[in-house]
Design a protein around this motif. Structure first.
Motif, PDB file in Angstrom:
ATOM      1  N   LEU A 178       1.174  -1.252   0.074  1.00  9.25           N
ATOM      2  CA  LEU A 178       0.157  -0.093   0.114  1.00  9.25           C
ATOM      3  C   LEU A 178       1.007   1.079  -0.097  1.00  9.25           C
ATOM      4  CD1 LEU A 178      -3.030  -0.854   2.597  1.00  9.25           C
ATOM      5  CD2 LEU A 178      -3.164  -0.768  -0.100  1.00  9.25           C
ATOM      6  N   ALA A 179       1.794   1.490   1.113  1.00 12.09           N
ATOM      7  CA  ALA A 179       2.822   2.362   1.210  1.00 12.09           C
ATOM      8  C   ALA A 179       3.756   2.848  -0.253  1.00 12.09           C
ATOM      9  CB  ALA A 179       3.972   2.105   1.915  1.00 12.09           C
ATOM     10  N   GLN A 180       3.979   1.418  -0.761  1.00 11.25           N
ATOM     11  CA  GLN A 180       4.517   1.521  -2.321  1.00 11.25           C
ATOM     12  C   GLN A 180       3.479   1.905  -3.250  1.00 11.25           C
ATOM     13  OE1 GLN A 180       6.568  -2.224  -2.385  1.00 11.25           O
ATOM     14  NE2 GLN A 180       7.850  -1.043  -1.846  1.00 11.25           N
ATOM     15  N   THR A 181       2.353   1.980  -3.362  1.00 12.90           N
ATOM     16  CA  THR A 181       1.104   2.366  -4.404  1.00 12.90           C
ATOM     17  C   THR A 181       0.972   4.008  -4.690  1.00 12.90           C
ATOM     18  OG1 THR A 181      -0.252  -0.112  -4.210  1.00 12.90           O
ATOM     19  CG2 THR A 181      -1.448   1.761  -4.782  1.00 12.90           C
ATOM     20  N   ALA A 182       1.004   4.246  -2.966  1.00 11.74           N
ATOM     21  CA  ALA A 182       1.289   5.391  -2.684  1.00 11.74           C
ATOM     22  C   ALA A 182       2.288   6.282  -3.296  1.00 11.74           C
ATOM     23  CB  ALA A 182       0.981   6.174  -1.156  1.00 11.74           C
ATOM     24  N   GLY A 183       3.510   5.819  -3.611  1.00 12.93           N
ATOM     25  CA  GLY A 183       4.512   6.256  -3.728  1.00 12.93           C
ATOM     26  C   GLY A 183       5.752   6.639  -3.020  1.00 12.93           C
ATOM     27  N   ALA A 184       5.146   5.878  -1.793  1.00 12.79           N
ATOM     28  CA  ALA A 184       6.440   6.622  -0.320  1.00 12.79           C
ATOM     29  C   ALA A 184       7.890   5.401  -0.555  1.00 12.79           C
ATOM     30  CB  ALA A 184       5.418   5.744   1.125  1.00 12.79           C
ATOM     31  N   LYS A 185       8.265   6.097   0.494  1.00  9.89           N
ATOM     32  CA  LYS A 185       9.643   4.992   0.488  1.00  9.89           C
ATOM     33  C   LYS A 185       8.988   4.437   1.824  1.00  9.89           C
ATOM     34  CE  LYS A 185      12.307   8.322  -0.490  1.00  9.89           C
ATOM     35  NZ  LYS A 185      11.512   9.823  -1.013  1.00  9.89           N
ATOM     36  N   ILE A 186       9.439   3.733   1.700  1.00  6.31           N
ATOM     37  CA  ILE A 186      10.031   2.597   2.956  1.00  6.31           C
ATOM     38  C   ILE A 186      11.449   2.513   3.962  1.00  6.31           C
ATOM     39  CG2 ILE A 186       9.294  -0.133   4.264  1.00  6.31           C
ATOM     40  CD1 ILE A 186       7.548   0.881   2.255  1.00  6.31           C
ATOM     41  N   ALA A 187      10.913   3.542   5.177  1.00  5.66           N
ATOM     42  CA  ALA A 187      11.848   2.640   6.245  1.00  5.66           C
ATOM     43  C   ALA A 187      12.694   2.021   6.629  1.00  5.66           C
ATOM     44  CB  ALA A 187      11.801   4.136   7.478  1.00  5.66           C
ATOM     45  N   GLY A 188      11.528   1.133   7.126  1.00 11.57           N
ATOM     46  CA  GLY A 188      11.846  -0.088   8.281  1.00 11.57           C
ATOM     47  C   GLY A 188      10.545  -0.548   7.883  1.00 11.57           C
ATOM     48  N   ILE A 189      10.643  -1.483   8.753  1.00 10.60           N
ATOM     49  CA  ILE A 189       9.352  -2.314   9.845  1.00 10.60           C
ATOM     50  C   ILE A 189       9.574  -1.979  10.838  1.00 10.60           C
ATOM     51  CG2 ILE A 189       7.626  -4.287   9.706  1.00 10.60           C
ATOM     52  CD1 ILE A 189       8.336  -3.394   7.172  1.00 10.60           C
ATOM     53  N   GLY A 190       8.670  -1.954  11.845  1.00 10.53           N
ATOM     54  CA  GLY A 190       9.569  -1.817  13.549  1.00 10.53           C
ATOM     55  C   GLY A 190       8.034  -2.799  14.044  1.00 10.53           C
ATOM     56  N   ILE A 191       8.718  -4.172  14.802  1.00 10.06           N
ATOM     57  CA  ILE A 191       8.051  -5.145  15.435  1.00 10.06           C
ATOM     58  C   ILE A 191       8.112  -5.386  16.350  1.00 10.06           C
ATOM     59  CG2 ILE A 191       7.580  -8.187  15.270  1.00 10.06           C
ATOM     60  CD1 ILE A 191       7.199  -6.530  12.421  1.00 10.06           C
ATOM     61  N   LEU A 192       7.251  -5.537  17.353  1.00  7.57           N
ATOM     62  CA  LEU A 192       6.826  -5.947  18.433  1.00  7.57           C
ATOM     63  C   LEU A 192       7.548  -7.577  19.086  1.00  7.57           C
ATOM     64  CD1 LEU A 192       5.564  -3.338  18.775  1.00  7.57           C
ATOM     65  CD2 LEU A 192       4.345  -4.349  21.062  1.00  7.57           C
ATOM     66  N   ILE A 193       6.844  -7.976  18.710  1.00  7.61           N
ATOM     67  CA  ILE A 193       7.254  -9.754  18.600  1.00  7.61           C
ATOM     68  C   ILE A 193       7.212 -10.467  17.287  1.00  7.61           C
ATOM     69  CG2 ILE A 193       6.764 -11.839  20.626  1.00  7.61           C
ATOM     70  CD1 ILE A 193       5.249  -9.923  22.189  1.00  7.61           C
ATOM     71  N   GLU A 194       8.289 -10.791  16.773  1.00  6.18           N
ATOM     72  CA  GLU A 194       8.966 -11.533  15.999  1.00  6.18           C
ATOM     73  C   GLU A 194       8.658 -13.028  16.050  1.00  6.18           C
ATOM     74  OE1 GLU A 194      12.362 -10.776  13.487  1.00  6.18           O
ATOM     75  OE2 GLU A 194      12.922 -12.619  13.682  1.00  6.18           O
ATOM     76  N   LYS A 195       8.113 -13.838  15.675  1.00  4.91           N
ATOM     77  CA  LYS A 195       8.107 -15.596  15.773  1.00  4.91           C
ATOM     78  C   LYS A 195       9.115 -15.703  15.057  1.00  4.91           C
ATOM     79  CE  LYS A 195       3.823 -15.946  15.374  1.00  4.91           C
ATOM     80  NZ  LYS A 195       2.768 -16.659  15.577  1.00  4.91           N
ATOM     81  N   SER A 196      10.271 -16.057  14.561  1.00  4.43           N
ATOM     82  CA  SER A 196      11.532 -16.097  14.130  1.00  4.43           C
ATOM     83  C   SER A 196      11.748 -17.209  13.534  1.00  4.43           C
ATOM     84  CB  SER A 196      13.016 -16.158  14.505  1.00  4.43           C
ATOM     85  OG  SER A 196      13.010 -14.593  15.759  1.00  4.43           O
ATOM     86  N   PHE A 197      10.805 -18.826  13.973  1.00  2.00           N
ATOM     87  CA  PHE A 197      10.456 -19.970  13.737  1.00  2.00           C
ATOM     88  C   PHE A 197       9.670 -19.895  12.564  1.00  2.00           C
ATOM     89  CE2 PHE A 197       7.109 -19.506  17.372  1.00  2.00           C
ATOM     90  CZ  PHE A 197       6.442 -19.368  16.906  1.00  2.00           C
ATOM     91  N   GLN A 198       9.037 -18.312  11.740  1.00  3.80           N
ATOM     92  CA  GLN A 198       7.666 -18.373  10.879  1.00  3.80           C
ATOM     93  C   GLN A 198       9.087 -17.747   9.940  1.00  3.80           C
ATOM     94  OE1 GLN A 198       4.120 -18.132  13.675  1.00  3.80           O
ATOM     95  NE2 GLN A 198       3.394 -18.440  11.594  1.00  3.80           N
ATOM     96  N   LYS A 199       8.133 -17.141   8.557  1.00  8.07           N
ATOM     97  CA  LYS A 199       8.472 -17.121   7.599  1.00  8.07           C
ATOM     98  C   LYS A 199       9.185 -15.192   7.234  1.00  8.07           C
ATOM     99  CE  LYS A 199       5.245 -18.200   4.013  1.00  8.07           C
ATOM    100  NZ  LYS A 199       4.479 -18.446   3.435  1.00  8.07           N
ATOM    101  N   GLY A 200       7.695 -14.613   8.040  1.00  8.23           N
ATOM    102  CA  GLY A 200       7.744 -13.547   7.844  1.00  8.23           C
ATOM    103  C   GLY A 200       9.280 -12.315   7.591  1.00  8.23           C
ATOM    104  N   ARG A 201      10.538 -13.028   8.422  1.00  7.70           N
ATOM    105  CA  ARG A 201      10.732 -11.814   8.497  1.00  7.70           C
ATOM    106  C   ARG A 201      12.134 -12.037   7.396  1.00  7.70           C
ATOM    107  NH1 ARG A 201      14.309  -9.522  12.289  1.00  7.70           N
ATOM    108  NH2 ARG A 201      16.784  -8.868  11.847  1.00  7.70           N
ATOM    109  N   GLN A 202      12.612 -12.798   6.920  1.00  8.68           N
ATOM    110  CA  GLN A 202      12.827 -13.504   5.689  1.00  8.68           C
ATOM    111  C   GLN A 202      11.927 -13.182   4.006  1.00  8.68           C
ATOM    112  OE1 GLN A 202      15.868 -14.669   5.946  1.00  8.68           O
ATOM    113  NE2 GLN A 202      16.452 -13.804   4.147  1.00  8.68           N
TER     114      GLN A 202
END
Ligand code: G4P
Length: 191
Positions: free
Chosen positions: A139-163
């Motif tokens: 959605l941010a890219q559709t709006a033309g914005a740049k992405i500074a990053g993603i801030g997450i409180l709890i990452e379940k590192s055994f799932q594939k989201g981070r990668q």
């Protein structure tokens, strides 16, 4: 972030090998002092990224995002899961499938509030398979914005989201990284 890890160990409950219940301070009852510290930490980490807006997905991402936005001195925008009749023009929408909940929904961003002059920081409570964060990035890219990053409180590192996010060249900063869950067991990724 030790403060968050300690809180998870004290009050979080692993319901299975995949689900961590944190209803007493994030998902149902909210701990404002903890959210303030989380906001401070995200603002510190992303301080040189020229963030102009903090984006989050309703509902549990809202509390930490407000504090993050306050500490960065920028507005916060809520990506909506339900479109209202008054939000039906000049919007970007994308479909999100939640594997955890077995549902899908349409995520909506008003293009009145994000454009090509923006650099956004996306903040959310959990990172599991990365569906929600990837949708927010789209959605941010559709709006033309740049992405500074993603801030997450709890990452379940055994799932594939981070990668998945890193593969898109995104800067992912997770305050607590859970390596393993089991009934009564919560283990973090070693620093
Ligand atoms: P993904 O976006 O990373 O792929 O995650 P997924 O679709 O699997 O997660 C869907 C919802 O379930 C999200 O909340 C997410 O925060 C939440 N979730 C995922 N794993 C856990 C977990 O281990 N514990 C808890 N408590 N929640 C989890 P949501 O539907 O957006 O709900 P909310 O923001 O309104 O609370």
């Amino acid at each position: 972030m030790k403060l968050l890890e300690d809180k998870i160990l004290a009050e979080g409950r692993a319901l299975s090998t995949s689900i961590l219940k944190v209803d007493s301070f994030i998902n149902h009852q909210v701990d404002p002092d903890l959210m303030n510290e989380i906001g401070k930490e995200f603002a510190r980490y992303f301080k040189d990224c020229h963030v102009t807006k903090v984006l989050t997905i309703e509902s549990s991402g809202i509390a930490p995002s407000v504090y993050t936005a306050m500490h960065l001195g920028v507005p916060m925008i809520i990506l909506k899961k339900q479109t209202s009749k008054i939000l039906n023009s000049n919007v970007a929408q994308t479909n999100i499938t939640s594997f955890t909940k077995g549902t899908s929904y349409e995520l909506t961003l008003s293009l009145d509030y994000v454009n090509e002059n923006d650099t956004v920081l996306i903040v959310d409570d959990f990172l599991a398979n990365g569906e929600a964060a990837t949708g927010a990035v789209r959605l941010a890219q559709t709006a033309g914005a740049k992405i500074a990053g993603i801030g997450i409180l709890i990452e379940k590192s055994f799932q594939k989201g981070r990668q998945r996010l890193i593969d898109q060249g995104l800067n992912v900063y997770s305050l607590a990284r859970v390596a393993r869950l089991d009934e009564g067991v919560i283990e973090f990724v070693r620093h």
